[in-house]
Design a protein around this motif. Sequence first.
Motif, short mmCIF file in Angstrom:
data_model
loop_
_atom_site.label_atom_id
_atom_site.label_comp_id
_atom_site.label_asym_id
_atom_site.label_seq_id
_atom_site.Cartn_x
_atom_site.Cartn_y
_atom_site.Cartn_z
N ASN A 1 6.11 -6.55 2.65
CA ASN A 1 4.70 -5.96 2.03
C ASN A 1 3.88 -7.09 1.69
O ASN A 1 2.80 -6.94 1.30
CB ASN A 1 5.12 -5.20 0.91
CG ASN A 1 5.74 -5.95 -0.31
OD1 ASN A 1 5.89 -7.12 -0.03
ND2 ASN A 1 6.49 -5.30 -0.93
N HIS A 2 4.16 -8.20 1.99
CA HIS A 2 3.38 -9.48 1.70
C HIS A 2 3.01 -9.95 0.28
O HIS A 2 2.22 -10.49 0.19
CB HIS A 2 2.09 -9.67 2.65
CG HIS A 2 2.63 -9.27 3.92
ND1 HIS A 2 3.00 -10.50 4.97
CD2 HIS A 2 2.31 -8.17 5.00
CE1 HIS A 2 3.25 -9.86 5.99
NE2 HIS A 2 2.90 -8.68 6.00
N LYS A 3 3.89 -9.34 -0.61
CA LYS A 3 3.74 -9.66 -1.87
C LYS A 3 4.54 -11.03 -2.06
O LYS A 3 5.47 -11.38 -1.49
CB LYS A 3 4.61 -8.75 -2.69
CG LYS A 3 4.18 -7.21 -2.77
CD LYS A 3 2.83 -7.29 -3.36
CE LYS A 3 2.22 -5.68 -3.55
NZ LYS A 3 1.00 -5.55 -4.17
N SER A 4 4.06 -11.69 -3.03
CA SER A 4 4.71 -13.04 -3.49
C SER A 4 4.92 -13.37 -4.74
O SER A 4 4.17 -12.69 -5.73
CB SER A 4 3.55 -14.11 -2.89
OG SER A 4 3.45 -13.96 -1.50
N VAL A 5 5.64 -14.12 -5.17
CA VAL A 5 6.10 -14.53 -6.47
C VAL A 5 6.50 -16.03 -6.51
O VAL A 5 6.85 -16.66 -5.53
CB VAL A 5 7.13 -13.72 -7.02
CG1 VAL A 5 8.38 -13.79 -6.47
CG2 VAL A 5 7.36 -13.79 -8.41
N ILE A 6 6.11 -16.71 -7.77
CA ILE A 6 6.44 -18.29 -7.95
C ILE A 6 7.59 -18.11 -8.74
O ILE A 6 7.64 -17.56 -9.74
CB ILE A 6 5.17 -19.01 -8.15
CG1 ILE A 6 4.14 -19.11 -7.09
CG2 ILE A 6 5.81 -20.30 -8.55
CD1 ILE A 6 3.02 -19.79 -7.50
N VAL A 7 8.89 -18.90 -8.37
CA VAL A 7 10.11 -18.90 -9.29
C VAL A 7 10.40 -20.52 -9.00
O VAL A 7 10.03 -21.44 -8.21
CB VAL A 7 11.05 -18.12 -8.49
CG1 VAL A 7 10.72 -16.62 -8.84
CG2 VAL A 7 11.52 -18.41 -7.26
N ARG A 8 11.20 -20.82 -10.08
CA ARG A 8 11.93 -22.25 -10.23
C ARG A 8 13.20 -22.14 -9.83
O ARG A 8 13.97 -21.13 -10.35
CB ARG A 8 11.57 -22.77 -11.61
CG ARG A 8 12.29 -24.22 -11.66
CD ARG A 8 12.26 -24.87 -12.87
NE ARG A 8 12.26 -24.01 -14.29
CZ ARG A 8 13.71 -24.11 -14.69
NH1 ARG A 8 14.53 -24.68 -14.21
NH2 ARG A 8 13.69 -23.11 -15.72
N ILE A 9 13.71 -22.94 -9.06
CA ILE A 9 15.16 -22.76 -8.69
C ILE A 9 15.99 -23.61 -9.85
O ILE A 9 15.57 -24.62 -10.17
CB ILE A 9 15.45 -23.74 -7.33
CG1 ILE A 9 14.60 -23.19 -6.10
CG2 ILE A 9 17.01 -23.80 -7.10
CD1 ILE A 9 14.64 -21.73 -5.81
N ARG B 1 15.72 -10.59 -11.74
CA ARG B 1 15.58 -9.41 -11.55
C ARG B 1 14.01 -9.04 -11.59
O ARG B 1 13.54 -8.22 -10.94
CB ARG B 1 16.09 -8.59 -12.17
CG ARG B 1 17.78 -8.37 -12.05
CD ARG B 1 18.50 -7.47 -13.19
NE ARG B 1 18.68 -6.11 -12.83
CZ ARG B 1 19.34 -5.46 -11.83
NH1 ARG B 1 20.00 -6.32 -11.17
NH2 ARG B 1 19.08 -4.13 -11.70
N ILE B 2 13.30 -9.73 -12.52
CA ILE B 2 11.99 -9.57 -12.60
C ILE B 2 11.15 -10.11 -11.26
O ILE B 2 10.12 -9.40 -10.84
CB ILE B 2 11.34 -10.48 -13.90
CG1 ILE B 2 10.04 -9.77 -14.00
CG2 ILE B 2 11.37 -11.83 -13.63
CD1 ILE B 2 9.65 -8.47 -14.60
N ALA B 3 11.74 -10.94 -10.63
CA ALA B 3 11.07 -11.66 -9.37
C ALA B 3 11.18 -10.69 -8.25
O ALA B 3 10.35 -10.20 -7.66
CB ALA B 3 11.66 -12.82 -9.05
#
Length: 143
Positions: free
Chosen positions: A82-90, A109-111
């Motif tokens: 769906n081309h949705k993106s999110v930024i996360v920290r490893i 879960r929120i990501a």
Amino acid sequence: MKFVILNLLVCIFFTFQVKGQDSTANGPVKPLKTITGIASFYSSNLQGTETATGEIYEHKKLTAASNNFKLNTWVKVTNLRNHKSVIVRINDRMNKRMSKKGRVIDLSRIAAKKLQFMKMGLVKVKVEELPNEPSGEEVVNIN
């Protein structure tokens, strides 16, 4: 006095010249890593457990586990359906069994909710390493 002013002007000139040059002039720039593979999300029973960085896992924080990136690396994860993106920290490492199954990242879960794959459980993603910590505005305004 003229000598001091001339030296000052030369220093200013070279300062602007260096700042305007391509960063590769100072040596090779390490390319940022991009990988594709399968993403999953943390089980709800891992809430409150310790991560590899020593933090306590919180399902409402934008974090992830991966064996492909250094700890504390910021990455942009894009759902290729769906081309949705999110930024996360490893901030954690995945179990080696998950890597063998083709998983490249295990998201909070929120990501996973932001990428809209909670019902599917797994999704093909592109994971792009970011050069530095994003601003709060960048994290909020991602699609």
